[in-house]
Design an enzyme around this catalytic site. Structure first.
Site, PDB file in Angstrom:
ATOM      1  N   THR A   1      -9.145  53.277  -4.338  1.00  0.00           N
ATOM      2  CA  THR A   1      -9.902  52.033  -4.273  1.00  0.00           C
ATOM      3  C   THR A   1      -9.167  50.968  -5.073  1.00  0.00           C
ATOM      4  O   THR A   1      -8.568  51.254  -6.113  1.00  0.00           O
ATOM      5  CB  THR A   1     -11.379  52.219  -4.700  1.00  0.00           C
ATOM      6  OG1 THR A   1     -12.115  51.070  -4.311  1.00  0.00           O
ATOM      7  CG2 THR A   1     -11.531  52.421  -6.197  1.00  0.00           C
TER       8      THR A   1
ATOM      9  N   CYS B   1     -16.801  46.278 -11.277  1.00  0.00           N
ATOM     10  CA  CYS B   1     -17.234  47.465 -10.534  1.00  0.00           C
ATOM     11  C   CYS B   1     -16.674  48.705 -11.236  1.00  0.00           C
ATOM     12  O   CYS B   1     -15.698  48.622 -11.976  1.00  0.00           O
ATOM     13  CB  CYS B   1     -16.696  47.441  -9.105  1.00  0.00           C
ATOM     14  SG  CYS B   1     -17.324  46.088  -8.103  1.00  0.00           S
TER      15      CYS B   1
ATOM     16  N   HIS C   1     -17.195  53.541  -5.273  1.00  0.00           N
ATOM     17  CA  HIS C   1     -16.890  52.223  -5.843  1.00  0.00           C
ATOM     18  C   HIS C   1     -18.231  51.516  -6.083  1.00  0.00           C
ATOM     19  O   HIS C   1     -18.781  50.880  -5.192  1.00  0.00           O
ATOM     20  CB  HIS C   1     -16.011  51.445  -4.852  1.00  0.00           C
ATOM     21  CG  HIS C   1     -15.538  50.109  -5.344  1.00  0.00           C
ATOM     22  ND1 HIS C   1     -14.256  49.662  -5.124  1.00  0.00           N
ATOM     23  CD2 HIS C   1     -16.152  49.114  -6.018  1.00  0.00           C
ATOM     24  CE1 HIS C   1     -14.119  48.438  -5.644  1.00  0.00           C
ATOM     25  NE2 HIS C   1     -15.268  48.080  -6.190  1.00  0.00           N
TER      26      HIS C   1
END
Lengths: 161, 208
Positions: free
Chosen positions: A22, A28, A45
């Site tokens: 990711t 995040c 995520h």
């Protein structure tokens, strides 16, 4: 070797020799779970801490720490993983703009990290490595053959945990 | 999920005009600072999944220089002024005479670019406030040099609570010979769109 890309508010499971990746984690949090015995890897995520923040309709499962982590565990179990053997690693949760620290919404990075830890504690999964906080973006890649997590930042290069 | 189905061509045109006016004033301010001609493209109004927001500026991992501010007041949202690394170097050189690459920046250089970003986003916002007669105030701006995905995700948290899509008003600008090019991004909070439309007398009954 396949690299499975996990988007924002998304999650996925991989088996050797695939990798999960990711990109551009800011506040995040990238949560990765790994069952070394059954060689099953998972990555989420996470964008927001709690699904109670959802203002209308069905919350997207992968978006919130409290829904993404239980769902990721389930998906891994379907692939033969066992929760007893799972360990977790966390990356992300940065605060890209320090001045905004007073605003609750902008303190989202640390809140995401706390919520992930709480959800992992609830599932009794041990956190074996963590690279969270700070003020830099991160890209992470998990090798499903050995559970090694590669973390790349702009200023500090690449490290493995 | 947010309901964008009530968006017609007219609503899109109005949002494009918001980008046009705001970025137009900002481009004029930039042109004065640089003493060069600045051109801009037709604003792009997009309704896109979160993942694709960073694609507008070269992808989630592309390293960019960004000035970010939170819009407060009647119609809250997030504003970004985004430059690639070369453009930031050129811009700083043009305005201040400092010729250091982004990697060599210290406090002085960061502070100068911070201020340039502040002036430009400030002119975007004040023209928008004049145009809509809304009370809009900028927060203290922040500057970051990092991955575009990590930075732009800051504009998405409010939207994340209501849906999986973002509405972005993106205006690209460039200096004549392309030494400096960048983007202004306005990402209104979900509740702000009806307010923006109402302030301009545009019919809108969606529940974005």
């Amino acid at each position: 070797m396949e690299i499975i890309k996990i988007g924002m508010a998304d999650l996925g499971v991989a088996k050797p020799p695939s990798r999960l990746r990711t990109t551009g984690l800011g506040s995040c949090v990238g949560v990765v779970l790994y069952d070394e015995v059954h060689k099953v890897a998972g990555m989420a995520h996470v964008m927001l801490p709690e699904s109670t923040l959802a203002k209308n309709g069905e919350p997207t499962v992968g978006k919130y720490a409290d829904t993404a982590i239980p769902y990721l565990i389930q998906q891994m179990q379907k692939e033969g993983a066992s929760i007893r053997h799972m360990v977790a690693k966390l990356a992300g949760g940065a605060q890209m703009f320090a001045f905004l620290g007073t605003n609750d919404m902008m303190r989202i990075g640390p809140r995401n990290v706390e919520a992930c830890k709480l959800a992992l504690k609830g599932a009794q999964i041990k956190i074996v490595a963590e690279d969270t906080g700070g003020n830099c973006g991160r890209t992470i890649e998990l090798d499903s053959t050995n559970g090694v997590l590669q973390i790349r930042t702009v200023n500090q290069g690449v490290k493995e945990v | 999920m947010a309901n964008f189905t009530k968006f017609g061509d007219f609503q899109f045109d109005v949002l494009r005009e918001i980008g046009n006016i705001g970025a137009g004033h900002a481009a004029t301010a930039l042109s004065k600072l640089m003493q060069k001609e600045i051109d801009m493209k037709v604003p792009q109004v997009r309704i896109i999944p979160f993942d694709e927001v960073a694609d507008c500026v070269g992808g989630a991992e592309n390293v960019v220089v960004t000035v970010f501010l939170r819009v407060e007041g009647d119609s809250p949202g997030n504003m970004f002024f985004i430059l690639d690394m070369d453009s930031a170097t050129h811009l700083l050189h043009q305005v201040t005479g400092i010729s250091k690459t982004v990697q060599e920046w210290e406090e002085m250089e960061v502070s100068a670019l911070h201020e340039i970003g502040n002036i430009l986003t400030g002119s975007y916002l004040s023209s928008l406030a004049d145009f809509t007669q809304l009370n809009l105030q900028p927060s203290v701006p922040g500057l970051a040099v990092d991955m575009a995905g990590a930075i732009l995700s800051y504009g998405l948290y409010a939207l994340g609570q209501t849906g999986d899509f973002a509405l972005t008003i993106d205006t690209a600008f460039f200096e004549g010979n392309d030494q400096v090019k960048g983007n202004f991004f306005l990402i209104p909070d979900p509740d702000s769109l009806p307010i923006l439309f109402r302030s301009l007398g545009v019919p809108f009954d969606g529940d974005y």
